[in-house]
Design an enzyme around this catalytic site. Sequence first.
Site, mmCIF file in Angstrom:
data_model
loop_
_atom_site.group_PDB
_atom_site.id
_atom_site.type_symbol
_atom_site.label_atom_id
_atom_site.label_comp_id
_atom_site.label_asym_id
_atom_site.label_seq_id
_atom_site.Cartn_x
_atom_site.Cartn_y
_atom_site.Cartn_z
ATOM 1 N N TYR A 156 -12.888 -8.084 7.207
ATOM 2 C CA TYR A 156 -11.814 -9.044 6.891
ATOM 3 C C TYR A 156 -11.628 -10.027 8.044
ATOM 4 C CZ TYR A 156 -7.068 -10.819 7.016
ATOM 5 O OH TYR A 156 -5.987 -11.637 7.176
HETATM 6 C C1 UD1 Z 1 -2.750 -6.194 10.325
HETATM 7 C C2 UD1 Z 1 -4.248 -6.373 10.375
HETATM 8 C C3 UD1 Z 1 -4.561 -7.860 10.559
HETATM 9 C C4 UD1 Z 1 -3.911 -8.669 9.447
HETATM 10 C C5 UD1 Z 1 -2.405 -8.390 9.411
HETATM 11 C C6 UD1 Z 1 -1.720 -9.085 8.241
HETATM 12 C C7 UD1 Z 1 -5.184 -4.289 11.311
HETATM 13 C C8 UD1 Z 1 -5.930 -3.658 12.453
HETATM 14 N N1 UD1 Z 1 -4.830 -5.578 11.459
HETATM 15 O O1 UD1 Z 1 -2.209 -6.589 11.584
HETATM 16 O O2 UD1 Z 1 -5.957 -8.040 10.538
HETATM 17 O O3 UD1 Z 1 -4.113 -10.045 9.677
HETATM 18 O O4 UD1 Z 1 -2.183 -6.975 9.288
HETATM 19 O O5 UD1 Z 1 -2.185 -8.607 7.020
HETATM 20 O O6 UD1 Z 1 -4.953 -3.658 10.280
HETATM 21 N N2 UD1 Z 1 2.185 0.473 11.841
HETATM 22 C C9 UD1 Z 1 2.669 1.769 11.774
HETATM 23 N N3 UD1 Z 1 2.732 2.377 10.543
HETATM 24 C C10 UD1 Z 1 2.342 1.748 9.386
HETATM 25 C C11 UD1 Z 1 1.851 0.429 9.466
HETATM 26 C C12 UD1 Z 1 1.774 -0.175 10.702
HETATM 27 O O7 UD1 Z 1 3.023 2.365 12.799
HETATM 28 O O8 UD1 Z 1 2.421 2.370 8.310
HETATM 29 C C13 UD1 Z 1 2.135 -0.208 13.152
HETATM 30 C C14 UD1 Z 1 0.749 -0.648 13.582
HETATM 31 O O9 UD1 Z 1 0.101 0.374 14.295
HETATM 32 C C15 UD1 Z 1 1.075 -1.876 14.437
HETATM 33 C C16 UD1 Z 1 2.323 -2.469 13.773
HETATM 34 O O10 UD1 Z 1 2.892 -1.401 13.017
HETATM 35 O O11 UD1 Z 1 1.402 -1.500 15.762
HETATM 36 C C17 UD1 Z 1 2.024 -3.632 12.845
HETATM 37 O O12 UD1 Z 1 1.035 -3.253 11.907
HETATM 38 P P1 UD1 Z 1 0.627 -4.195 10.657
HETATM 39 O O13 UD1 Z 1 1.864 -4.634 9.962
HETATM 40 O O14 UD1 Z 1 -0.388 -3.478 9.865
HETATM 41 O O15 UD1 Z 1 0.020 -5.490 11.342
HETATM 42 P P2 UD1 Z 1 -1.216 -5.652 12.364
HETATM 43 O O16 UD1 Z 1 -1.865 -4.348 12.633
HETATM 44 O O17 UD1 Z 1 -0.742 -6.406 13.547
#
Ligand code: UD1
Length: 339
Positions: free
Chosen positions: A144
């Site tokens: 992606y």
């Molecule tokens: C993710 C994608 C990125 C994409 C963006 C928007 C990855 C590695 N990156 O970014 O490519 O452009 O979404 O679609 O997947 N978290 C939790 N529990 C959860 C979900 C997330 O602890 O159930 C944490 C993650 O570890 C992170 C933060 O929340 O620290 C944000 O996560 P997320 O919303 O998925 O965004 P990104 O990882 O920054």
Amino acid sequence: MSLSILVTGGAGYIGSHTVLQLLLGGYKVVVVDSLENSSQISLERVRQLAQDHAPKLSFRKFDLRDRPALEKLFASEKFDAVVHFAGLKAVGESVQKPLMYYDNNLIGLIALLEVMAAHGSTVYGWPKVVPCNEESPICALNPYGRTKLFGEEMCCDVYKSNSTWKIILLRYFNPVGAHPSGAIGDDPRGIPNNLMPFVQQVAVGRRHALTLYGTDYGTKDGTGVRDYIHVVDLADGHIAALNKLSDPSVGCEVYNLGTGKGTSVLEMVAAFEKASGKKIPLVMAGRRPGDAEVVYASTEKAERELNWKAKYGIDEICRDQWNWANKNPYGYEPRVSTD
Ligand code: UD1
């Protein structure tokens, strides 16, 4: 006469918010969306919110890879600019099905650029990458991410081949929140990959607990830090980019759209609990593969050159996210659960 903008993927999360801001800004908007990952109800809601501007919105359902449909559209309408959102964006799925991602995201973009070139249209906005400025080296960790990187490179090459193009590449940080009306918002299918859609589903009782992906990072509370930007601010960033296109100096430019502030997962959860009055149960887990520790934007270039700056903070984000969740606990349309 108002400018006419083609918005691909306009029924999706960021697309629908941008379409609304465009309509309210007096633009005429044509949305193309395959509805593969979105609902047409979002556009009905946009029409309601746009009130008197609603007649300026029209919708065509097709996939950008459908060349004849794209050709027909460009033959029948003249666009002053194109804002491109259409694409798939689930990281995990892209690892499982890389060719589907390259096909959808890159072939779709190539078709769009070719048809635009043939009809003499212009623009474009493409999603991302501590603080990260526009010159920070970018690399992608999954298919992606690579489609975003290649998409940018393709656009730059197109500009180099013909400098009459005007292209703006927008790198988003973490879009969250919803329109303050609560009528439109993020409605992912299946198990949400991203933090805030997951949190909101816990709050409305669709999921039991939020899994914390990593509590041992070198951050203030051990959880990952991101730059969360209100989706309405992000939508306004696209309007600012469109305005910039009339500046003769624009060729192919990259801008970050973020807030410049880092917020941890636990800070986000606390802000959401405060806004919603709901307790979010947490389950500790290991780090998610490919996750960075800290990511936030340098916002100087967008502030200086686009004259745009995010207005909302995490309290407004969580207020609006909760309002959307509370009014639409199952999103736009109740679906048979597949997860
Ligand atoms: C993710 C994608 C990125 C994409 C963006 C928007 C990855 C590695 N990156 O970014 O490519 O452009 O979404 O679609 O997947 N978290 C939790 N529990 C959860 C979900 C997330 O602890 O159930 C944490 C993650 O570890 C992170 C933060 O929340 O620290 C944000 O996560 P997320 O919303 O998925 O965004 P990104 O990882 O920054």
